[in-house]
Each structure stands twice: as C-alpha cells, then as structure tokens.
Scaffold this active site. Structure first.
Site, PDB file in Angstrom:
ATOM      1  CB  CYS A 114      -0.945  -0.001   1.196  1.00 17.53           C
ATOM      2  SG  CYS A 114      -2.046  -1.405   1.182  1.00 17.53           S
ATOM      3  CG  HIS A 254      -3.175   3.493   1.784  1.00 19.00           C
ATOM      4  ND1 HIS A 254      -3.741   2.993   0.633  1.00 19.00           N
ATOM      5  CD2 HIS A 254      -3.188   2.467   2.680  1.00 19.00           C
ATOM      6  CE1 HIS A 254      -4.074   1.726   0.827  1.00 19.00           C
ATOM      7  NE2 HIS A 254      -3.760   1.393   2.057  1.00 19.00           N
ATOM      8  CG  ASN A 284      -6.644  -0.771   1.177  1.00 21.62           C
ATOM      9  OD1 ASN A 284      -5.922  -0.409   0.245  1.00 21.62           O
ATOM     10  ND2 ASN A 284      -6.157  -1.183   2.337  1.00 21.62           N
TER      11      ASN A 284
HETATM   12  O1  UT7 Z   1      -3.799  -0.995   3.625  1.00 18.43           O
HETATM   13  C1  UT7 Z   1      -2.885  -1.590   4.487  1.00 18.43           C
HETATM   14  C2  UT7 Z   1      -3.093  -1.188   5.852  1.00 18.43           C
HETATM   15  N1  UT7 Z   1      -4.315  -1.768   6.352  1.00 18.43           N
HETATM   16  C3  UT7 Z   1      -4.910  -1.215   7.374  1.00 18.43           C
HETATM   17  O2  UT7 Z   1      -4.448  -0.192   7.825  1.00 18.43           O
HETATM   18  C4  UT7 Z   1      -6.082  -1.911   7.978  1.00 18.43           C
HETATM   19  C5  UT7 Z   1      -6.020  -1.711   9.451  1.00 18.43           C
HETATM   20  N2  UT7 Z   1      -7.063  -2.425  10.191  1.00 18.43           N
HETATM   21  C6  UT7 Z   1      -8.356  -2.089  10.136  1.00 18.43           C
HETATM   22  O3  UT7 Z   1      -8.741  -1.252   9.351  1.00 18.43           O
HETATM   23  C7  UT7 Z   1      -9.311  -2.743  11.105  1.00 18.43           C
HETATM   24  O4  UT7 Z   1      -8.575  -3.452  12.068  1.00 18.43           O
HETATM   25  C8  UT7 Z   1     -10.338  -3.704  10.414  1.00 18.43           C
HETATM   26  C9  UT7 Z   1     -11.341  -2.911   9.630  1.00 18.43           C
HETATM   27  C10 UT7 Z   1      -9.604  -4.687   9.530  1.00 18.43           C
HETATM   28  C11 UT7 Z   1     -11.099  -4.488  11.478  1.00 18.43           C
HETATM   29  O5  UT7 Z   1     -11.744  -3.585  12.379  1.00 18.43           O
HETATM   30  P1  UT7 Z   1     -11.613  -3.801  13.962  1.00 18.43           P
HETATM   31  O6  UT7 Z   1     -12.451  -2.783  14.587  1.00 18.43           O
HETATM   32  O7  UT7 Z   1     -10.139  -3.807  14.278  1.00 18.43           O
HETATM   33  O8  UT7 Z   1     -12.257  -5.215  14.146  1.00 18.43           O
HETATM   34  P2  UT7 Z   1     -11.617  -6.549  14.726  1.00 18.43           P
HETATM   35  O9  UT7 Z   1     -10.678  -7.151  13.753  1.00 18.43           O
HETATM   36  O10 UT7 Z   1     -11.115  -6.271  16.097  1.00 18.43           O
HETATM   37  O11 UT7 Z   1     -12.903  -7.470  14.814  1.00 18.43           O
HETATM   38  C12 UT7 Z   1     -14.011  -7.113  15.651  1.00 18.43           C
HETATM   39  C13 UT7 Z   1     -15.101  -8.141  15.455  1.00 18.43           C
HETATM   40  C14 UT7 Z   1     -14.623  -9.587  15.560  1.00 18.43           C
HETATM   41  O12 UT7 Z   1     -15.604 -10.318  16.230  1.00 18.43           O
HETATM   42  P3  UT7 Z   1     -15.432 -10.699  17.793  1.00 18.43           P
HETATM   43  O13 UT7 Z   1     -14.162 -11.495  17.849  1.00 18.43           O
HETATM   44  O14 UT7 Z   1     -15.321  -9.385  18.497  1.00 18.43           O
HETATM   45  O15 UT7 Z   1     -16.666 -11.446  18.085  1.00 18.43           O
HETATM   46  C15 UT7 Z   1     -14.540 -10.045  14.124  1.00 18.43           C
HETATM   47  O16 UT7 Z   1     -14.729 -11.418  13.982  1.00 18.43           O
HETATM   48  O17 UT7 Z   1     -15.683  -8.008  14.150  1.00 18.43           O
HETATM   49  C16 UT7 Z   1     -15.696  -9.284  13.511  1.00 18.43           C
HETATM   50  N3  UT7 Z   1     -15.568  -9.084  12.076  1.00 18.43           N
HETATM   51  C17 UT7 Z   1     -16.619  -8.884  11.258  1.00 18.43           C
HETATM   52  N4  UT7 Z   1     -17.930  -8.836  11.493  1.00 18.43           N
HETATM   53  C18 UT7 Z   1     -18.748  -8.589  10.445  1.00 18.43           C
HETATM   54  C19 UT7 Z   1     -14.423  -9.023  11.342  1.00 18.43           C
HETATM   55  N5  UT7 Z   1     -14.725  -8.792  10.046  1.00 18.43           N
HETATM   56  C20 UT7 Z   1     -16.078  -8.702   9.981  1.00 18.43           C
HETATM   57  C21 UT7 Z   1     -16.971  -8.454   8.927  1.00 18.43           C
HETATM   58  N6  UT7 Z   1     -18.283  -8.408   9.200  1.00 18.43           N
HETATM   59  N7  UT7 Z   1     -16.559  -8.240   7.645  1.00 18.43           N
END
Ligand code: UT7
Length: 327
Positions: A114, A254, A284
C-alpha cells in the site's frame, strides 16, 4: 544543484463493475452496517473477467499523459507500483510500456504494497534529481480482488481494484533547494520494519508455496501501527521542509480505513474536509489509492496551483511513507 521534480499530470481508472456491501453480505457473514461503521467502505470496483493490472494501469496512464499534454515517446522511465502484477515476471511496467507503444526507456515494478505509490514517487524524484530520467510515468495499479480469500470476511470486505497515474517531470526552472513555496516534490520519506512482516502478508509466492496466495492480516495490530507510524512520518516530512501542520492544504492519504484517516486528521489538527476521501466508493486499492484520490481532487478543482499536498501510506512489510508536494 539538481533540478526539482514536478507532477505535471494525473489520471485514473476504475473497473466498471461495482460490488456493494449488500452484495458482499450475501457471500460472507457480514453486514453493510459493520463494514460502514468499522471502515467507511460502502462499495468497491472489481475487474471484469480477463481484465488485468496492466489494463487498468494503461487506461490511467493514457489519461495522465493527456492531462500532462505529453506523448508516450517523451517518457524515459515507467514505474508501476503493484502487489498484483499480471505475471511473476516480466514487470507489469514493461507490459504497460508495450501498450503505450514504447520500445525504449526503462520500466520496472515497485513492491511496497500500500506504500508503493509513495515509494514510487521517491524513485521518480531521485532518478530525476540524479539526472538519470527526465520524464517519469508513475502508476499505482492493483487487481487486489485476485488475492482475496472471498470466504474470509475479515479481509475480503476491505479491498477493491483500480489504478491511478502521474507524470513526473524535471522542472528546469526550479532547482533543488528552491523555496518550499515553489512547485514540485519537496521531499519523500520512506520507512520499513521487516520484523512486522507477518501481521499483513500474502500466504503464497513463487519461492515459498509456488502459488499466488491470499491476503492475511491481523487487522487490529496493523491499525495500531498505522496510527502511530503515520502521525510520526507526517511530522518528519513537515520538519524536513520547515513547514507546520497549519501549512497543509490537502491530505491525500492511502485509503485503508476511515477511522485511521480521522485519527491522522485529529492529530494534525486538520479539518476533516481537508482530507481527500475515496474509501467509501473505492475501498482499499493498495498502491492505487493515493493516485486515484489525487486525480479526483485535481479534476474536481479542490487541489489548486500553490497548494501544499501531503501524501502518506502504510502497508505490508510493514512499509510506510510520506511525500510533500507543492502543486
Ligand atoms: O492498507 C494496508 C493497511 N491496512 C490497514 O491499515 C487496515 C487496518 N485495520 C483495520 O482497518 C481494522 O482493524 C479492520 C477494519 C480490519 C477491522 O476492524 P476492527 O475494529 O479492528 O475489528 P476486529 O478485527 O477487532 O474485529 C471485531 C469483530 C470480531 O468479532 P469478535 O471477535 O469481536 O466477536 C470479528 O470477527 O468483528 C468481527 N468481524 C466482522 N464482522 C462482520 C471481522 N470482520 C467482519 C466483517 N463483518 N466483515
């Protein structure tokens, strides 16, 4: 004193097909509400069957050349920042070069995921300053949909396909060391920390699995590093040029997560309206996201001559980078 490099044109291209969050919710266990709240993404563009990274890059390049009012024969270096090349080799840059009808000059790909576009901007800037190139075509192009695991809801909802391009040219009128209100690339800043390579990666490759692989990410960890590293690199770029946060006219970041953008803006004390945001429509697009956003803001008139543009990105590696440009 070496010459200053200046962006003289930009262009972009998005595949026609739009994949909405609602459609994704029929494919994996997710919802429009979760995706919008956690990321800001509402839809993404996805290539048609057979549409490749070089096709997207070429279409963006054609528009950038037109905007810069130059011909392909004027280019002496083609750079393609991509993580999703058409083939393992040759470089996608050589494919775009051929599509442009070029048989001379140099062409190679840049792999910084990225951060690839800003890494490419640094390469273009330094080749020009060193006198090894005069006119560089820099493209960020991705078909990220081809490396997604469409059963993994934690990654497949985040990415999209697209391409953006800029033409960077030596500006004989402004030498390096010119005041920071003279147009051109003021500076670029590149970082990487390979010890963090396993929090965002693809689980395949020619010398490991002999397959292409799929994106894997520890989202929360990547998020944490993004917020810290991007805040630091922004200050590094401003300090290097004797500028302050208040001098920034447009942040062209980005587009990984709307919450990361909001956090960067808060730390900069920059009004949210001063960020060029495309994540809601493009998701993204990795190395393509900055040139896509830049092209949009140039063409709709937000970015004007004399404005100070800050570009920043973080991606797999981890790599992170920033570039300051006086438009
Ligand atoms: O481009 C390169 C750089 N990339 C980035 O900078 C991305 C950085 N990371 C992020 O943007 C975020 O961490 C994400 C958008 C990927 C995830 O958001 P989050 O608030 O960090 O969520 P999480 O990974 O902590 O997951 C929270 C919950 C989990 O459930 P439990 O364990 O709390 O029950 C996941 O299983 O959300 C769940 N989850 C989803 N639920 C519905 C993860 N993906 C999904 C989904 N739909 N698509």
């Amino acid at each position: 004193m070496s010459v200053r490099a200046r962006i003289i044109g930009c262009g972009s291209y998005l595949p026609e097909r739009i994949l909405t969050n609602a459609e994704l919710a029929t494919m994996v266990d997710t919802s429009d509400e979760w995706i919008v709240t956690r990321t800001g993404i509402r839809q993404r563009h996805i290539v048609a069957e057979g549409e490749k990274t070089s096709d997207l890059g070429f279409k963006a390049a054609e528009k950038a050349l037109q905007h810069a009012d130059i011909k392909a024969r004027d280019i002496d270096l083609v750079l393609v920042a991509t993580t999703t090349p058409d083939n393992t080799f040759p470089a996608t840059a050589t494919k775009v070069q051929a599509m442009l009808g070029m048989r001379d000059g140099a062409a190679f790909d840049i792999q910084a995921v990225c951060s690839g576009f800003v890494y490419g901007l640094a390469v273009a800037d330094n080749f020009i300053k060193a006198g090894q190139a005069r006119t560089v075509l820099l493209i960020g192009a991705e078909v990220f949909s081809c490396i997604l695991d469409w059963k993994d809801r934690s990654t497949c909802v985040l990415f999209g396909d697209g391409a953006g391009a800029v033409v960077v040219r030596a500006d004989g009128g402004h030498r390096e060391g010119a005041p920071n209100n003279a147009p051109g690339i003021l500076s670029t800043h590149l970082h990487s920390d390979g010890t963090l390579c396993d929090i965002l990666y693809v689980d395949g490759g020619p010398s490991s699995t002999k397959t292409v692989g799929h994106v894997r990410m520890v989202g929360r960890e990547v998020f944490r590093h993004a917020v810290i590293n991007l805040a630091a690199i922004v200050d590094e770029a401003l300090e290097a040029n004797g500028l302050t946060r208040a001098d920034i006219d447009w942040l062209v970041p980005h587009q990984a997560n709307k919450r990361i953008l909001a956090s960067t803006a808060r730390r900069l004390g920059l009004p949210y309206e001063r960020i060029v945001i495309t994540i809601d429509r493009h998701a993204n697009t990795s190395a393509a996201s900055i040139p896509l956003a830049l092209d949009e803001a140039v063409r709709d008139g937000r970015i004007q001559s004399g404005h100070l543009i800050l570009m920043e990105a973080m991606g797999g590696g981890l790599t992170w980078a920033a570039g300051l440009v006086r438009w």
